[in-house]
Design a protein around this motif. Structure first.
Motif, PDB file in Angstrom:
ATOM      1  N   LYS A  92       8.873   2.521  -1.612  1.00 12.35           N
ATOM      2  CA  LYS A  92       9.379   1.248  -2.197  1.00 12.35           C
ATOM      3  C   LYS A  92       9.232  -0.060  -1.167  1.00 12.35           C
ATOM      4  O   LYS A  92       8.627  -1.164  -1.756  1.00 12.35           O
ATOM      5  CB  LYS A  92      10.872   1.201  -2.502  1.00 12.35           C
ATOM      6  N   GLU A  93       9.246   0.405  -0.062  1.00 13.90           N
ATOM      7  CA  GLU A  93       8.963  -0.882   0.977  1.00 13.90           C
ATOM      8  C   GLU A  93       7.479  -1.097   1.221  1.00 13.90           C
ATOM      9  O   GLU A  93       7.192  -2.054   1.103  1.00 13.90           O
ATOM     10  CB  GLU A  93       9.434  -0.484   2.554  1.00 13.90           C
ATOM     11  N   ALA A  94       6.541   0.127   1.122  1.00 13.88           N
ATOM     12  CA  ALA A  94       5.320  -0.110   1.048  1.00 13.88           C
ATOM     13  C   ALA A  94       4.911  -0.968  -0.127  1.00 13.88           C
ATOM     14  O   ALA A  94       3.739  -1.677  -0.192  1.00 13.88           O
ATOM     15  CB  ALA A  94       4.574   1.224   1.097  1.00 13.88           C
ATOM     16  N   ILE A  95       5.265  -0.582  -1.225  1.00 13.23           N
ATOM     17  CA  ILE A  95       4.911  -1.454  -2.619  1.00 13.23           C
ATOM     18  C   ILE A  95       5.110  -2.889  -2.415  1.00 13.23           C
ATOM     19  O   ILE A  95       4.330  -3.508  -2.960  1.00 13.23           O
ATOM     20  CB  ILE A  95       5.499  -0.694  -3.686  1.00 13.23           C
TER      21      ILE A  95
ATOM     22  N   ILE B   4      -4.596 -11.170   0.690  1.00 20.04           N
ATOM     23  CA  ILE B   4      -5.186  -9.885   1.360  1.00 20.04           C
ATOM     24  C   ILE B   4      -4.408  -8.936   0.404  1.00 20.04           C
ATOM     25  O   ILE B   4      -3.472  -8.675   0.924  1.00 20.04           O
ATOM     26  CB  ILE B   4      -4.981  -9.984   2.928  1.00 20.04           C
ATOM     27  N   ILE B   5      -5.439  -8.033  -0.037  1.00 18.33           N
ATOM     28  CA  ILE B   5      -4.754  -6.816  -0.689  1.00 18.33           C
ATOM     29  C   ILE B   5      -5.042  -5.685   0.009  1.00 18.33           C
ATOM     30  O   ILE B   5      -6.004  -5.090   0.400  1.00 18.33           O
ATOM     31  CB  ILE B   5      -5.446  -6.311  -2.262  1.00 18.33           C
ATOM     32  N   PRO B   6      -3.915  -5.108   0.401  1.00 19.97           N
ATOM     33  CA  PRO B   6      -3.992  -3.983   1.591  1.00 19.97           C
ATOM     34  C   PRO B   6      -4.036  -2.697   0.820  1.00 19.97           C
ATOM     35  O   PRO B   6      -3.665  -2.330  -0.451  1.00 19.97           O
ATOM     36  CB  PRO B   6      -2.794  -4.253   2.369  1.00 19.97           C
ATOM     37  N   ALA B   7      -4.520  -1.672   1.642  1.00 20.86           N
ATOM     38  CA  ALA B   7      -4.678  -0.331   1.299  1.00 20.86           C
ATOM     39  C   ALA B   7      -2.923   0.121   1.184  1.00 20.86           C
ATOM     40  O   ALA B   7      -2.261  -0.475   1.938  1.00 20.86           O
ATOM     41  CB  ALA B   7      -5.370   0.742   2.245  1.00 20.86           C
ATOM     42  N   LEU B   8      -2.718   1.101   0.480  1.00 17.84           N
ATOM     43  CA  LEU B   8      -1.451   1.624   0.479  1.00 17.84           C
ATOM     44  C   LEU B   8      -0.787   2.203   1.951  1.00 17.84           C
ATOM     45  O   LEU B   8       0.334   1.809   2.457  1.00 17.84           O
ATOM     46  CB  LEU B   8      -1.074   2.574  -0.795  1.00 17.84           C
ATOM     47  N   GLU B   9      -1.943   2.803   2.580  1.00 22.86           N
ATOM     48  CA  GLU B   9      -1.583   3.350   3.808  1.00 22.86           C
ATOM     49  C   GLU B   9      -1.220   2.103   4.845  1.00 22.86           C
ATOM     50  O   GLU B   9      -0.265   2.148   5.540  1.00 22.86           O
ATOM     51  CB  GLU B   9      -2.707   4.094   4.246  1.00 22.86           C
ATOM     52  N   SER B  10      -2.121   1.138   4.885  1.00 22.23           N
ATOM     53  CA  SER B  10      -2.042  -0.050   5.570  1.00 22.23           C
ATOM     54  C   SER B  10      -0.612  -0.637   5.519  1.00 22.23           C
ATOM     55  O   SER B  10      -0.029  -1.606   6.258  1.00 22.23           O
ATOM     56  CB  SER B  10      -3.156  -0.992   5.447  1.00 22.23           C
ATOM     57  N   ALA B  11      -0.256  -0.900   4.075  1.00 20.34           N
ATOM     58  CA  ALA B  11       0.823  -1.484   3.477  1.00 20.34           C
ATOM     59  C   ALA B  11       2.305  -0.917   4.302  1.00 20.34           C
ATOM     60  O   ALA B  11       3.228  -1.684   4.440  1.00 20.34           O
ATOM     61  CB  ALA B  11       1.187  -1.296   2.105  1.00 20.34           C
ATOM     62  N   HIS B  12       2.159   0.348   4.738  1.00 25.55           N
ATOM     63  CA  HIS B  12       3.244   1.101   5.374  1.00 25.55           C
ATOM     64  C   HIS B  12       3.587   0.240   6.903  1.00 25.55           C
ATOM     65  O   HIS B  12       4.313  -0.359   7.124  1.00 25.55           O
ATOM     66  CB  HIS B  12       2.996   2.275   5.730  1.00 25.55           C
ATOM     67  N   ALA B  13       2.376   0.045   7.561  1.00 31.39           N
ATOM     68  CA  ALA B  13       2.305  -0.916   8.637  1.00 31.39           C
ATOM     69  C   ALA B  13       2.796  -2.360   8.683  1.00 31.39           C
ATOM     70  O   ALA B  13       3.655  -2.944   9.357  1.00 31.39           O
ATOM     71  CB  ALA B  13       0.998  -0.788   9.325  1.00 31.39           C
TER      72      ALA B  13
END
Length: 400
Positions: free
Chosen positions: A338-341, A353-362
């Protein structure tokens, strides 16, 4: 003076403290020794260094910039957030940093074919790109679940000339892709090389991939000093296997005043099979040829894992991450789906900037951290990839 960390770790057998090493079948010992010997020779070769510099500057588009995320910073109301823009690297992620180098190594060894696994498809696309550039065959193993989820990257790999092999056993995700790729490599070590996609696997791959990815950290250090005339207070990166994290950490690892955070995916819950937080919930164990911290089931086997980010749903973690965490040099951050989304949409709409879902975690963890810190503190985030590959999945499954 004491030697710099990167000069002393790992030891000659590939161990970072108790973690790492090489636990492989006898038939792989000679090929891996050849890979290590070739790497030791090449890394000190002026010709190799110059070729890699040329490729990075004139093909990959390095150095990638650092961007001050002023709107995101304002929204969080605390520390300043900066982004190391690996999403601007050719192919859209940090993976090409080691893939170009690994394919040069393969050519040096006289190999005709490169084999690898991929989760989100970023490593697969990068290796297929490097293979096309240097004229080698490429075979990518990918879990069936991820093939469906990361369709754009599957199409890219095929267009680039790679053969995509579905992993159809088990959970049909990243671990199974690694299993499948290892089997394919075992069948033909003479003509092929296994190009591991992260700081995992038997020695020398955790060291080699870290060294190739360290360009992120060394660029970041120089660039951040230009922005702030100081080092960042905090460096944040997502961790599955952990290649982008070790890449950026490498630039700051001897700077004890810089806090390093590896962000693990907490998925949808704390039960086994609901997350991929190895360092948080795992224990020591051997998997895929190396000793590290891994998530285990009741039989002591690799546990089922899950994350919305296909590139970080792995039941173990790079041995160097396990070591650095064990000595307290790095800290673990957590981020759920939920936080990543939420971070995926916020970075897109506040910064373009549209991040990869992996990067969205950071990004998500950096947002939480920033809100707890004073405004004179700084956070540098490894934006390891862009989100082109994720937009169809997000819009279909997690619309605004």
């Amino acid at each position: 003076m004491t030697k710099a960390y990167l000069e002393t770790m790992p030891d000659e057998k590939g161990f970072f403290g108790q973690f790492g090493g090489s636990f492989i079948p006898p038939q792989l010992e000679k090929p891996f020794e050849e890979i290590q010997a070739a790497y030791e020779e090449l890394k000190n070769s002026p010709e190799f260094i110059e070729e890699l510099k040329y490729v990075r500057k004139h093909y990959q588009g390095r150095p990638t910039p650092i961007t001050f995320a002023q709107n995101l910073t304002r929204a969080c109301g605390g520390a300043k957030i900066y982004l190391k823009r690996e999403d601007l690297n050719h192919t859209g992620a940090h993976k090409l940093n080691h893939c170009m180098a690994e394919v040069i190594l393969a050519k040096y060894l006289g190999k005709k074919k490169v084999i690898a696994e991929t989760g989100a498809g970023q490593h697969g696309v990068a290796l297929a790109t490097a293979a096309a550039y240097f004229g080698l065959e490429c075979e990518i193993h990918m879990g069936e679940v991820d093939i469906a989820k990361e369709h754009p990257n599957v199409v890219r790999m095929k267009i680039l000339g790679a053969k995509v092999v579905p992993a159809t056993h088990g959970l049909k995700t990243l671990k199974e892709a690694v299993d499948s790729a290892f089997e394919a490599y075992l069948a033909d070590t003479e003509n092929s090389i296994y190009c591991i996609g992260s700081v995992v696997g038997p020695h020398p791959f955790p060291m080699m991939v870290r060294d190739f990815q360290s360009v992120i950290g060394f660029e970041s250090k120089e660039q951040f000093l230009e922005h702030e005339d100081a080092l960042p207070n905090h460096v944040v990166a997502c961790v599955g296997g952990g290649s982008n994290a070790m890449g950026i950490f490498a630039g700051f690892i001897d700077d004890k005043e810089v806090n390093l955070y590896g962000v693990e995916p907490m998925g949808i819950g704390e039960n086994l099979g609901q997350h991929s937080a190895s360092l948080t919930h795992g224990s020591e164990g051997i998997m895929h040829g190396f000793n590290s911290i891994m998530l285990k089931d009741e039989k002591g086997e690799p546990a089922p894992v899950y994350s919305i980010g296909s590139g970080i749903d792995y039941p173990s973690v790079g041995p160097e991450h396990a070591y650095l965490n064990s000595i307290g040099r790095t800290k673990v951050g957590l981020c759920n789906d939920k936080e990543a989304i939420d971070a995926f949409y916020k970075l897109s709409q506040l910064e373009g900037i549209i991040p990869a879902l992996e990067s969205a975690h950071a990004v998500a963890y950096a947002m939480k951290l920033a809100s707890t810190l004073p405004k004179d503190q700084t956070i540098l985030v490894s934006l390891s990839g862009r989100g082109d590959k994720d937009i169809d999945f997000i819009v279909e499954n997690h619309p605004l």
